[in-house]
Scaffold this motif. Sequence first.
Motif, PDB file in Angstrom:
ATOM      1  N   GLY A 148       6.148  -4.612   7.696  1.00  0.00           N
ATOM      2  CA  GLY A 148       5.777  -3.264   8.112  1.00  0.00           C
ATOM      3  C   GLY A 148       6.283  -2.201   7.162  1.00  0.00           C
ATOM      4  N   GLY A 149       7.550  -2.330   6.721  1.00  0.00           N
ATOM      5  CA  GLY A 149       8.108  -1.349   5.795  1.00  0.00           C
ATOM      6  C   GLY A 149       7.384  -1.350   4.467  1.00  0.00           C
ATOM      7  N   ALA A 150       7.049  -2.542   3.969  1.00  0.00           N
ATOM      8  CA  ALA A 150       6.318  -2.637   2.698  1.00  0.00           C
ATOM      9  C   ALA A 150       4.937  -2.018   2.817  1.00  0.00           C
ATOM     10  N   ALA A 151       4.283  -2.217   3.963  1.00  0.00           N
ATOM     11  CA  ALA A 151       2.940  -1.667   4.165  1.00  0.00           C
ATOM     12  C   ALA A 151       2.957  -0.144   4.201  1.00  0.00           C
ATOM     13  N   VAL A 152       3.997   0.443   4.776  1.00  0.00           N
ATOM     14  CA  VAL A 152       4.114   1.912   4.787  1.00  0.00           C
ATOM     15  C   VAL A 152       4.190   2.442   3.356  1.00  0.00           C
ATOM     16  N   ILE A 153       5.005   1.791   2.535  1.00  0.00           N
ATOM     17  CA  ILE A 153       5.147   2.202   1.132  1.00  0.00           C
ATOM     18  C   ILE A 153       3.798   2.117   0.418  1.00  0.00           C
ATOM     19  N   ALA A 154       3.081   1.007   0.617  1.00  0.00           N
ATOM     20  CA  ALA A 154       1.783   0.833  -0.039  1.00  0.00           C
ATOM     21  C   ALA A 154       0.782   1.876   0.437  1.00  0.00           C
ATOM     22  N   GLY A 155       0.797   2.187   1.729  1.00  0.00           N
ATOM     23  CA  GLY A 155      -0.120   3.197   2.259  1.00  0.00           C
ATOM     24  C   GLY A 155       0.083   4.552   1.626  1.00  0.00           C
ATOM     25  N   ILE A 156       1.339   4.891   1.318  1.00  0.00           N
ATOM     26  CA  ILE A 156       1.646   6.164   0.666  1.00  0.00           C
ATOM     27  C   ILE A 156       1.244   6.127  -0.805  1.00  0.00           C
ATOM     28  N   LYS A 209     -10.406   4.894  -0.989  1.00  0.00           N
ATOM     29  CA  LYS A 209      -9.049   5.417  -0.868  1.00  0.00           C
ATOM     30  C   LYS A 209      -8.585   5.454   0.583  1.00  0.00           C
ATOM     31  N   LYS A 210      -9.377   6.032   1.466  1.00  0.00           N
ATOM     32  CA  LYS A 210      -9.002   6.134   2.872  1.00  0.00           C
ATOM     33  C   LYS A 210      -8.951   4.760   3.526  1.00  0.00           C
ATOM     34  N   THR A 211      -9.911   3.897   3.188  1.00  0.00           N
ATOM     35  CA  THR A 211      -9.936   2.558   3.772  1.00  0.00           C
ATOM     36  C   THR A 211      -8.671   1.786   3.432  1.00  0.00           C
ATOM     37  N   LEU A 212      -8.270   1.836   2.159  1.00  0.00           N
ATOM     38  CA  LEU A 212      -7.093   1.104   1.722  1.00  0.00           C
ATOM     39  C   LEU A 212      -5.824   1.654   2.356  1.00  0.00           C
ATOM     40  N   SER A 213      -5.682   2.963   2.348  1.00  0.00           N
ATOM     41  CA  SER A 213      -4.484   3.589   2.897  1.00  0.00           C
ATOM     42  C   SER A 213      -4.361   3.339   4.402  1.00  0.00           C
ATOM     43  N   ILE A 214      -5.467   3.514   5.137  1.00  0.00           N
ATOM     44  CA  ILE A 214      -5.449   3.302   6.586  1.00  0.00           C
ATOM     45  C   ILE A 214      -5.165   1.834   6.918  1.00  0.00           C
ATOM     46  N   SER A 215      -5.712   0.918   6.119  1.00  0.00           N
ATOM     47  CA  SER A 215      -5.471  -0.508   6.351  1.00  0.00           C
ATOM     48  C   SER A 215      -3.987  -0.824   6.275  1.00  0.00           C
ATOM     49  N   TYR A 216      -3.327  -0.283   5.260  1.00  0.00           N
ATOM     50  CA  TYR A 216      -1.889  -0.514   5.110  1.00  0.00           C
ATOM     51  C   TYR A 216      -1.114   0.073   6.288  1.00  0.00           C
ATOM     52  N   LEU A 217      -1.455   1.281   6.678  1.00  0.00           N
ATOM     53  CA  LEU A 217      -0.701   1.969   7.722  1.00  0.00           C
ATOM     54  C   LEU A 217      -0.898   1.307   9.091  1.00  0.00           C
ATOM     55  N   ILE A 218      -2.124   0.861   9.389  1.00  0.00           N
ATOM     56  CA  ILE A 218      -2.368   0.150  10.643  1.00  0.00           C
ATOM     57  C   ILE A 218      -1.558  -1.148  10.667  1.00  0.00           C
ATOM     58  N   ALA A 219      -1.581  -1.840   9.537  1.00  0.00           N
ATOM     59  CA  ALA A 219      -0.832  -3.093   9.449  1.00  0.00           C
ATOM     60  C   ALA A 219       0.663  -2.853   9.604  1.00  0.00           C
ATOM     61  N   ALA A 220       1.156  -1.715   9.092  1.00  0.00           N
ATOM     62  CA  ALA A 220       2.580  -1.398   9.200  1.00  0.00           C
ATOM     63  C   ALA A 220       2.988  -1.184  10.650  1.00  0.00           C
ATOM     64  N   TRP A 267      16.730 -14.096  11.925  1.00  0.00           N
ATOM     65  CA  TRP A 267      16.273 -13.199  12.992  1.00  0.00           C
ATOM     66  C   TRP A 267      14.756 -13.242  13.001  1.00  0.00           C
ATOM     67  N   VAL A 268      14.171 -13.666  14.089  1.00  0.00           N
ATOM     68  CA  VAL A 268      12.746 -13.947  14.145  1.00  0.00           C
ATOM     69  C   VAL A 268      11.894 -12.726  13.812  1.00  0.00           C
ATOM     70  N   SER A 269      12.397 -11.517  14.071  1.00  0.00           N
ATOM     71  CA  SER A 269      11.613 -10.301  13.832  1.00  0.00           C
ATOM     72  C   SER A 269      11.774  -9.744  12.419  1.00  0.00           C
ATOM     73  N   LEU A 270      12.734 -10.270  11.667  1.00  0.00           N
ATOM     74  CA  LEU A 270      13.031  -9.695  10.350  1.00  0.00           C
ATOM     75  C   LEU A 270      11.832  -9.707   9.398  1.00  0.00           C
ATOM     76  N   PRO A 271      11.083 -10.824   9.262  1.00  0.00           N
ATOM     77  CA  PRO A 271       9.918 -10.805   8.362  1.00  0.00           C
ATOM     78  C   PRO A 271       8.911  -9.717   8.720  1.00  0.00           C
ATOM     79  N   TYR A 272       8.698  -9.476  10.025  1.00  0.00           N
ATOM     80  CA  TYR A 272       7.706  -8.489  10.444  1.00  0.00           C
ATOM     81  C   TYR A 272       8.184  -7.068  10.142  1.00  0.00           C
ATOM     82  N   ILE A 273       9.485  -6.848  10.234  1.00  0.00           N
ATOM     83  CA  ILE A 273      10.032  -5.538   9.873  1.00  0.00           C
ATOM     84  C   ILE A 273       9.848  -5.289   8.375  1.00  0.00           C
ATOM     85  N   ILE A 274      10.079  -6.330   7.575  1.00  0.00           N
ATOM     86  CA  ILE A 274       9.887  -6.205   6.122  1.00  0.00           C
ATOM     87  C   ILE A 274       8.414  -5.984   5.798  1.00  0.00           C
TER      88      ILE A 274
END
Length: 524
Positions: A486-494, A410-421, A477-484
């Motif tokens: 990151g936002g998706a990873a935050v949701i998954a981490g929660i 549980k912690k490994t998966l959640s932390i992985s998502y949040l670090i990636a975000a 916008w070159v940064s748009l994919p990375y923003i998406i």
Amino acid sequence: MTEENEDVKYDTVLENMGSCGKFQISRVLLIVFILFNVTISQYNFLFYSLIPNYRCSVPNCEDVPPSNYTEYQPKWLKYAVPYKNNLPQKCDMYEYIGGENLTEYIGEENSTECSIDSFNTTNIIRCNDYIFDGPKFIGIAREFGIYCEDKLWMLTLPASIQFVGQFLDPLSGYLSDRFGRKRVFLALSFSTGIICQLQAYFAYNYWVLIFFELLQSIIRTGVMPVAFTLSLELISAKHRSLGAFFVFMTGVSGEAILGIIAMYASNWRTMIHISSFPPLLILFYGWIIPESIRWLLAKNKIKKANNAISKIAKVNGVKWNLDNCVKFESKTDSKRCHERFVDLFKSARMVQRIAACMACWTIVLFVFYGLILGSVTIFGNVHFNFILVSLIEIPGNLAALVFANLIGRKKTLSISYLIAAIACFGFAFLKAFDCIYIYTAELFPTPFRQRILSICSAFGRVGAILATQMPFLANMWVSLPYIIFGGAAVIAGIVTLVFPETLNTKLPDTISESVNIENDKINI
């Protein structure tokens, strides 16, 4: 003896027979070897659908004097072809009007080249013949004449077809739960090799190629989940992460080997023939793989389960009292034999868990395939890039093994998502990809484990399909994919916070055990 005690007894028996003995090690290695052979050809479509570098062949200007090699960017090309970003346009050229050409004395010969006076730069026309740059690899673009922007979709379609076919992954899960892990695993693996060979031999039309691509993607997509489940059910709780590590490492190795094959193959058909040949050899050694004992018990195949346990004990050099096998006979009337797949959805906790798994799979595949697909479009050698992106999974797999056993799934998966975000760090997503595989398999009961894993994997392909569209957003916008990302990873981490911890728990065999999985810890 109660059913619960019997279940614990089985895990205890597995430990006593050698939870990671000669039998388990040899069979898991055989499973991952077969998986390795299948994964070599998994990303063939990335290389055969590459967009080659090419430009218009300019009449009256090429090969003067005639030679065996046509220069891709001769000095006169800037007069003949429009340029964009310092590169010649692929399909457009200026109208040739003749005029006076330039003559140079080279050695003992006169060389005639087109000059600026040879073209009308105000009139741009489409060309019909092309000059290619770089390696001589012949992909489907050159063989089927897929050129210019209006046909670009034909080169991106194979990737989309791959993910569309993977939506049928639940079918392999149903077959595995219904007819056994071993049969389905071997059948899918061998069939993948056969279909790829047929594709290389008979796809002399673009749409025939697409048909075979769809067919092999439907078959291939079930190989990895079934191999993973079969390996997981063969070993004890404390070695699950280690077994998963070997399974994932197999995929990494296969992908890297494909990069090497594509680097030296002369054309896409040769590449497919070589990469898909190893699965055909399964006929000679696949029968050695054992069926999952947990599946045998869940399907009330008591005699076969007892024979399998005795064989494990014999190979591991452990004395096993055959009278102990009789204790499994009382499972005949176990409620697990009467549980149906729809019963999973009668529990609110199970429904919540399935929905959370689907969400996590979608996000992890969204970023994972975004990284893989992008490896062949970034600057540099496409083969080298692909190999590097494949091999970077090794530290991710190792990290998943260490942290999943150290701090829990549980912690490994959640932390992985949040670090990636926070960092949009691909390494963290690779770790999350491994962990979600282990987690999903441990959360659900044996009779339906493969089906749920396949459903979540198939649903996750929505994320994979979305990943193919990220380059278009990057053009905005070159940064748009990375923003998406990151936002998706935050949701998954929660979302992962709703999962129970499964570290050192026995694999559940009934829905009740799955619901209360945190209460079934094993002393290790």
